[in-house]
Every structure is written in structure tokens, then in C-alpha cells.
Design a protein around this motif. Sequence first.
Motif, short mmCIF file in Angstrom:
data_model
loop_
_atom_site.label_atom_id
_atom_site.label_comp_id
_atom_site.label_asym_id
_atom_site.label_seq_id
_atom_site.Cartn_x
_atom_site.Cartn_y
_atom_site.Cartn_z
N THR A 41 20.00 100.51 29.40
CA THR A 41 20.12 100.41 27.94
C THR A 41 19.92 101.82 27.39
N TYR A 44 16.72 105.13 25.10
CA TYR A 44 15.33 105.48 25.38
C TYR A 44 15.26 106.98 25.71
N TYR A 82 18.73 95.59 26.18
CA TYR A 82 17.56 95.55 27.06
C TYR A 82 17.24 94.14 27.53
N SER A 99 16.32 101.69 33.67
CA SER A 99 16.34 101.71 32.21
C SER A 99 14.95 101.87 31.60
N MET A 101 12.11 100.96 32.64
CA MET A 101 11.42 99.67 32.66
C MET A 101 10.00 99.83 33.20
N THR A 153 9.97 94.65 24.47
CA THR A 153 9.45 95.80 25.21
C THR A 153 7.94 95.70 25.38
#
Length: 266
Positions: A41, A44, A82, A99, A101, A153
Motif C-alpha cells: 500500500t 507510508y 491496506y 507494506s 506491516m 493500522t
Amino acid sequence: MIKKYCAALLISCFLLVHTGLLKAGALDDAVRRGVLKVGTTPNYVPFEMLDRQGRIIGFEIDLLHAMSRALGVQLELVAVPYKELVPGLMAKKFDLIGSGMTVTQERNLKLNFSDSFIVVGQTVLLHPRLAGAVSSIEDLNQNGYRVVAIEGTTGQAAARRFLGAARLSSVTTPEEGVRQVVEGEVDAFVHDAPYNLIAMSRPQNSALLALEQPFTFEPLAFGLKKGDYDSLNWINHFLNQIAQDGTYDRLHDKWFTDTAWVSELE
């Protein structure tokens, strides 16, 4: 008797292979295909983001390029929201998740994670009107304050955990969260420290205040399907290799020390 046993063993192995009980890992599939597909995604900063030409760039993206070269394959980035990263991995739309994470216990029930390649934490951006009133996360945990975080998130999870008394809301992008604070729609934005630090450096956000000390501990890692231990083993050795040969430090300096890349963004 031995011949019969060997024959039975060979037949069993044949059936295991052809019924899919012996499955190749995601990286084995990528090598056969010649392409490593990674779900990401790209919002970020500075891990994955879009440049002026619409290309996905960033620290984690450079790590993935290095990983692909080590595998001898091309890198294909599959951009998804996301919330669709884990479902996309399960649906085999890509081989792994890269991503930004965070490894959490909840996610670890659904995924296997590589060793972390960096540790970050949540910080807070504040509207200037909070100057002198809020100097810690505890000060912000009051009913009168409006706090925003990105939906789905660890920032949202941290806001719920540490700021339960405040009025919480969510947005889908960090840019929207920062905008709401700048324009006074909310009092604070909770998000990962690297993004907030860079957001503070932009002229349009220069009036914002910050609680710069991270209040969470969040290791970032690559996510794979559960049980894909061969791929995890390879990625962990790859991360160790680039840490030893200087590749990691070079890329880290490029994205976290130098600022030339900021001019490439939209």
C-alpha cells in the motif's frame, strides 16, 4: 518384502506430491515464474510511496528490489488498500506482503513474519492550540480532545489503547490525517514516527507540534502465508546478509539520513 515396502513408499511420495500435500514455498514459485509479486500500500513515507511519475519507491521497496535481485527474478509490486493485504495474500494475488506491516500477536495468528527489518513506534502530531496544554500521551487522553488515526493500522489500535477517553475517529490515508490537524478539524493525529517526522518538515505543516517520543514498540517485517518456512528461512538469511555486507546501512542512510528523495514525491 523390502521391494514391496519401497514400492509402497514411492507410491506414497507420488500421491503426496500430486495431492498438493508437499507444496513449494512462495519464493520457489517466484523463481519458477521469474517474478516476485509483492502486495503493498504505497502511502507510508518513507517505506513505500508514489513519486511524481507514479512509481512506487521507498526504503522497503529498495529492500524488495535487492531481494528480487538475490533471487534472480523481476519484482512486481501489486498496489492494494491496506485492508486488502492479508486477504490478497490468502487469495494468492501476490507472494508476500511488503507494506510497512507491524508484527502483532493478532496478525501472527494469520501470517508468518520474517525477522523485522526496522523498529518504529507511534508518535503524535498536535494542532498549535494545544501548546502548553499537552506534553505527553497522558495529557491527550481526555474527553475534550479529538484524535484521528488511520483505519486498520497499529496507530488506530494504539489510539484505542492509550487514548480511550478522547474522541477517536479514523481516516484512510496519513495525508488526510495530517490535513485534519492542520486545518483544526481534530486536535491530534497518531501515526508511525518516520512518517510524522517527515510530515513535520513540509512547509504546509510547519505550525504543527509533536510528541516526538514514540509510545509504542513496533517491529516491521515481511508477511507470508502460515507454514511457508522455506521462504521465511531464505528471507531471514537475506536480511542477515545485507546487514553484514553494508547494503542495509546504505539504503537506510538513503531514506532516513539524506532528504534528496523528498523532491521526487508528488
